[in-house]
Design a protein around this motif. Structure first.
Motif, PDB file in Angstrom:
ATOM      1  N   ALA A   1      56.180 120.339  79.092  1.00 60.15           N
ATOM      2  CA  ALA A   1      55.230 121.348  79.580  1.00 60.15           C
ATOM      3  C   ALA A   1      55.415 122.667  78.822  1.00 60.15           C
ATOM      4  O   ALA A   1      54.439 123.338  78.474  1.00 60.15           O
ATOM      5  N   ARG A   2      56.659 123.017  78.556  1.00 64.12           N
ATOM      6  CA  ARG A   2      56.919 124.259  77.804  1.00 64.12           C
ATOM      7  C   ARG A   2      56.387 124.149  76.382  1.00 64.12           C
ATOM      8  O   ARG A   2      55.831 125.101  75.836  1.00 64.12           O
ATOM      9  N   GLU A   3      56.568 122.962  75.816  1.00 71.70           N
ATOM     10  CA  GLU A   3      56.052 122.728  74.464  1.00 71.70           C
ATOM     11  C   GLU A   3      54.530 122.893  74.430  1.00 71.70           C
ATOM     12  O   GLU A   3      53.991 123.554  73.538  1.00 71.70           O
ATOM     13  N   VAL A   4      53.893 122.276  75.402  1.00 72.87           N
ATOM     14  CA  VAL A   4      52.427 122.361  75.478  1.00 72.87           C
ATOM     15  C   VAL A   4      52.008 123.826  75.652  1.00 72.87           C
ATOM     16  O   VAL A   4      51.052 124.291  75.029  1.00 72.87           O
ATOM     17  N   ARG A   5      52.761 124.553  76.494  1.00 74.70           N
ATOM     18  CA  ARG A   5      52.434 125.975  76.667  1.00 74.70           C
ATOM     19  C   ARG A   5      52.489 126.711  75.334  1.00 74.70           C
ATOM     20  O   ARG A   5      51.598 127.484  75.002  1.00 74.70           O
ATOM     21  N   GLU A   6      53.552 126.474  74.572  1.00 70.06           N
ATOM     22  CA  GLU A   6      53.687 127.152  73.279  1.00 70.06           C
ATOM     23  C   GLU A   6      52.486 126.864  72.393  1.00 70.06           C
ATOM     24  O   GLU A   6      51.883 127.764  71.808  1.00 70.06           O
ATOM     25  N   GLU A   7      52.137 125.587  72.325  1.00 60.52           N
ATOM     26  CA  GLU A   7      51.026 125.188  71.456  1.00 60.52           C
ATOM     27  C   GLU A   7      49.701 125.803  71.897  1.00 60.52           C
ATOM     28  O   GLU A   7      48.948 126.327  71.082  1.00 60.52           O
ATOM     29  N   LEU A   8      49.457 125.727  73.196  1.00 59.84           N
ATOM     30  CA  LEU A   8      48.168 126.213  73.692  1.00 59.84           C
ATOM     31  C   LEU A   8      48.069 127.742  73.679  1.00 59.84           C
ATOM     32  O   LEU A   8      46.980 128.303  73.635  1.00 59.84           O
ATOM     33  N   SER A   9      49.222 128.398  73.707  1.00 57.04           N
ATOM     34  CA  SER A   9      49.218 129.864  73.670  1.00 57.04           C
ATOM     35  C   SER A   9      48.566 130.396  72.399  1.00 57.04           C
ATOM     36  O   SER A   9      48.115 131.537  72.355  1.00 57.04           O
ATOM     37  N   GLU A  10      48.520 129.561  71.395  1.00 62.89           N
ATOM     38  CA  GLU A  10      47.886 129.971  70.134  1.00 62.89           C
ATOM     39  C   GLU A  10      46.368 130.067  70.274  1.00 62.89           C
ATOM     40  O   GLU A  10      45.715 130.768  69.513  1.00 62.89           O
ATOM     41  N   VAL A  11      45.836 129.302  71.229  1.00 62.66           N
ATOM     42  CA  VAL A  11      44.374 129.218  71.323  1.00 62.66           C
ATOM     43  C   VAL A  11      43.796 129.714  72.650  1.00 62.66           C
ATOM     44  O   VAL A  11      42.579 129.805  72.795  1.00 62.66           O
ATOM     45  N   ALA A  12      44.657 130.041  73.617  1.00 63.39           N
ATOM     46  CA  ALA A  12      44.137 130.449  74.929  1.00 63.39           C
ATOM     47  C   ALA A  12      45.193 131.256  75.685  1.00 63.39           C
ATOM     48  O   ALA A  12      46.345 131.315  75.280  1.00 63.39           O
ATOM     49  N   ARG A  13      44.768 131.883  76.800  1.00 64.33           N
ATOM     50  CA  ARG A  13      45.730 132.541  77.690  1.00 64.33           C
ATOM     51  C   ARG A  13      46.237 131.493  78.671  1.00 64.33           C
ATOM     52  O   ARG A  13      45.472 130.979  79.489  1.00 64.33           O
ATOM     53  N   VAL A  14      47.516 131.193  78.572  1.00 66.06           N
ATOM     54  CA  VAL A  14      48.061 130.047  79.294  1.00 66.06           C
ATOM     55  C   VAL A  14      49.126 130.472  80.288  1.00 66.06           C
ATOM     56  O   VAL A  14      49.945 131.357  80.008  1.00 66.06           O
ATOM     57  N   LYS A  15      49.120 129.816  81.438  1.00 65.60           N
ATOM     58  CA  LYS A  15      50.165 130.025  82.436  1.00 65.60           C
ATOM     59  C   LYS A  15      50.804 128.672  82.737  1.00 65.60           C
ATOM     60  O   LYS A  15      50.102 127.690  82.972  1.00 65.60           O
ATOM     61  N   LEU A  16      52.118 128.643  82.668  1.00 67.55           N
ATOM     62  CA  LEU A  16      52.822 127.435  83.110  1.00 67.55           C
ATOM     63  C   LEU A  16      53.330 127.702  84.523  1.00 67.55           C
ATOM     64  O   LEU A  16      54.114 128.630  84.732  1.00 67.55           O
ATOM     65  N   ASP A  17      52.882 126.924  85.469  1.00 67.42           N
ATOM     66  CA  ASP A  17      53.320 127.117  86.845  1.00 67.42           C
ATOM     67  C   ASP A  17      54.495 126.181  87.132  1.00 67.42           C
ATOM     68  O   ASP A  17      54.306 125.027  87.511  1.00 67.42           O
ATOM     69  N   ASP A  18      55.703 126.704  86.934  1.00 64.14           N
ATOM     70  CA  ASP A  18      56.881 125.859  87.158  1.00 64.14           C
ATOM     71  C   ASP A  18      57.598 126.228  88.462  1.00 64.14           C
ATOM     72  O   ASP A  18      58.777 125.967  88.632  1.00 64.14           O
ATOM     73  N   ARG A  19      56.851 126.839  89.374  1.00 61.33           N
ATOM     74  CA  ARG A  19      57.445 127.170  90.674  1.00 61.33           C
ATOM     75  C   ARG A  19      57.854 125.895  91.409  1.00 61.33           C
ATOM     76  O   ARG A  19      57.301 124.823  91.150  1.00 61.33           O
ATOM     77  N   ASP A  20      58.778 126.063  92.324  1.00 64.52           N
ATOM     78  CA  ASP A  20      59.256 124.928  93.098  1.00 64.52           C
ATOM     79  C   ASP A  20      58.330 124.726  94.313  1.00 64.52           C
ATOM     80  O   ASP A  20      58.717 124.936  95.455  1.00 64.52           O
ATOM     81  N   VAL A  21      57.129 124.308  94.031  1.00 61.14           N
ATOM     82  CA  VAL A  21      56.091 124.152  95.046  1.00 61.14           C
ATOM     83  C   VAL A  21      55.375 122.849  94.713  1.00 61.14           C
ATOM     84  O   VAL A  21      55.319 122.462  93.551  1.00 61.14           O
ATOM     85  N   SER A  22      54.821 122.191  95.711  1.00 61.63           N
ATOM     86  CA  SER A  22      54.190 120.890  95.443  1.00 61.63           C
ATOM     87  C   SER A  22      52.970 121.048  94.530  1.00 61.63           C
ATOM     88  O   SER A  22      52.280 122.073  94.586  1.00 61.63           O
TER      89      SER A  22
END
Ligand code: A5A
Ligand code: MG
Ligand code: ZN
Length: 467
Positions: free
Chosen positions: A299-320
């Protein structure tokens, strides 16, 4: 759910504004709402700069004598002015108005700045808060007593033709700004009885809220020489004579943000056009025991990649994941990328589109190409959808009865003989407000007769229930 209720609920739950501030008509921008607002403003600011407007910042307080110089202007605003009367315990020698708009603050300075035709055209704008003691029902972003995002432009020109040309430029500027936000509109020349106080004429943009009522989202005013005579905004012509400048002003407000929210939103909450969304993509990892770490790493990798083309948020909170889905849908994030154990194994991801509520699976390697394309599609789809709904609620009517039938549902166009008496009768008869006649001016009205007096129609006239 009724629109009013939906609107209040979405502002609260998507954390756009807090309405609990203890002064009527004043509200608090929350961080998420503020980000949306900032993006809307930046688009507008860019357009203004590109068309030669320069940004200024005037004081909030206007001395009473200055505010009252233009008689029509003050007559139009006197019921709405908040006054500062004291400095501490001492009564001020001269009351100070909290600006309801800034003509009377800016034009005395124009008088000082403009000397010759070489100083013209002068085109400035500011984005400020203004204050109006509104007596109709107040509502966040729609009718506020402190308008927090009041963009006002003010221009001065050497000739009437140039000022008229400026009205057209402002029309183009606002039209493309609304287009970009997917906010549909009609532009109308307001009737004499509803023009801006002190203007020769007013062109207004109206959109439709989901409940069928029209909302004025912007106005352009041809001021002619009305204000320049009052404030002595003069210049020396090439021939060496003193002449009064021709002026225009135009404004939009928080209502633009309100329209974006109201027009695109649905039963799940906000649906934001990607151009103004604080986050364009949210990545939700679907964590499963055993592969947790691996999924997060991916998921972090995907975030890095997509950050080049969009405003991205990775939601890694401990929530379902379910709760995260719900949360970001409410906030209107255009795309959600779901990444679970199965996707990890297959090298894919599920992409959910907020506008159509549809999912599709893509290979991870194509995501950096797919995401920008989808964002464009969402943007365009929202715009198209909004215009379709808008046009469905533009009606044509031949008789008063027909006008009455449609007037609660949208904007009704009918014929008009051109007399103020018939215009006002029309408002009474159908319990609506006249928005005005089409701008730019049409060749021939579509409806042949004025439904009030039966005489031949000179113009098309628009009527709606309004905010
Ligand atoms: N100086 C000119 C531009 C002016 O004041 N025009 S105006 O009175 O028409 O206001 C500009 C725009 O501000 C309006 O078209 C409307 O969209 C918005 N507006 C007016 N009153 C408002 C209020 N109380 N709350 C939010 N927006 C408001
Ligand atoms: Mg009215
Ligand atoms: Zn008539």
């Amino acid at each position: 759910m009724e629109f009013s209720e939906w609107y209040a609920e979405v502002l609260r739950s998507a954390e756009v504004m807090d309405v609990r501030y203890p002064v009527k008509g004043l509200y608090v921008w929350l961080p998420y709402g503020f980000e949306i607002r900032r993006r809307v403003i930046e688009r507008l600011r860019r357009r203004l700069r590109e068309t030669g407007h320069r940004e200024v910042l005037f004081p909030t307080l206007i001395p009473e004598t200055q505010l009252e110089r233009e008689s029509e202007h003050i007559a139009g605003f006197e019921d709405e002015v908040f006054w500062v009367t004291h400095g501490g315990l001492k009564e001020l020698d001269e009351k100070l108005a909290l600006r309801p708009t800034s003509e009377t603050a800016i034009y005395p300075m124009f008088a000082l700045w403009i000397r010759s035709h070489a100083d013209l055209p002068l085109k400035v704008f500011q984005i400020v808060n203004t204050f109006r003691y509104e007596t109709k029902h107040t509502r966040p972003l729609i009718r506020m007593r402190e308008i927090t995002t009041f963009k006002e432009a003010h221009t001065a020109h050497a000739t009437r033709e140039e000022a008229e040309e400026q009205v057209r430029e402002a029309f183009e500027l606002y039209s493309s700004f609304f287009e970009e936000l997917g906010v549909p509109y009609v532009a109308s020349v307001r009737p004499e009885w509803d023009k801006f106080p002190g203007a020769e004429y007013t062109v207004a943009f109206d959109t439709l809220m989901p409940d069928g009522r029209a909302l004025q989202i912007g106005t352009i005013h041809m001021l002619g020489q009305n204000f320049s005579r009052t404030f002595e905004v003069t210049f020396e012509t090439e021939e060496g004579e003193q002449e009064y400048a021709y002026m225009t002003c135009y404004g939009v407000s928080d209502r633009v943000v309100a329209s974006v929210i109201a027009i695109h939103g649905d039963e799940h909450g906000l649906v934001l056009p990607p151009d103004v969304a604080p986050y364009q993509v949210v990545i939700v990892p679907i964590l499963k025991k055993g592969v947790r770490k691996k999924i997060l790493r991916k998921a972090r990798e995907v975030r890095e990649e997509l950050s080049e083309v969009a405003r991205v948020k990775l939601d890694d909170r401990d929530v379902s994941p379910g709760r995260k889905f719900h949360y970001w849908e409410l906030k209107g994030v255009p795309l959600r990328v779901e990444l679970g154990a199965r996707e990890l194994e297959e090298g894919t991801a599920v992409v959910f589109r907020r506008d159509e509520l549809e999912r599709e699976t893509y290979s991870l390697s194509e995501l950096p190409d797919v995401v920008p394309r989808l964002l464009e599609e969402v943007q365009e789809n929202l715009r198209r959808r909004a215009w379709e709904r808008f046009e469905e609620r533009l009606h044509r009517a031949e008789s008063l009865e027909e006008v009455r039938e449609f007037v609660g549902e949208g904007i009704v166009e009918t014929g008009w003989c051109g007399s103020e008496e018939c215009g006002r009768r029309l408002e009474e008869e159908v319990e609506g407000d006249v928005l005005g006649t089409p701008y730019p001016e049409e060749r021939e009205p579509e409806v042949e007769r004025c439904p009030v007096c039966g005489e031949p129609a000179e113009r098309t006239i628009r009527v709606a229930k309004t905010y």
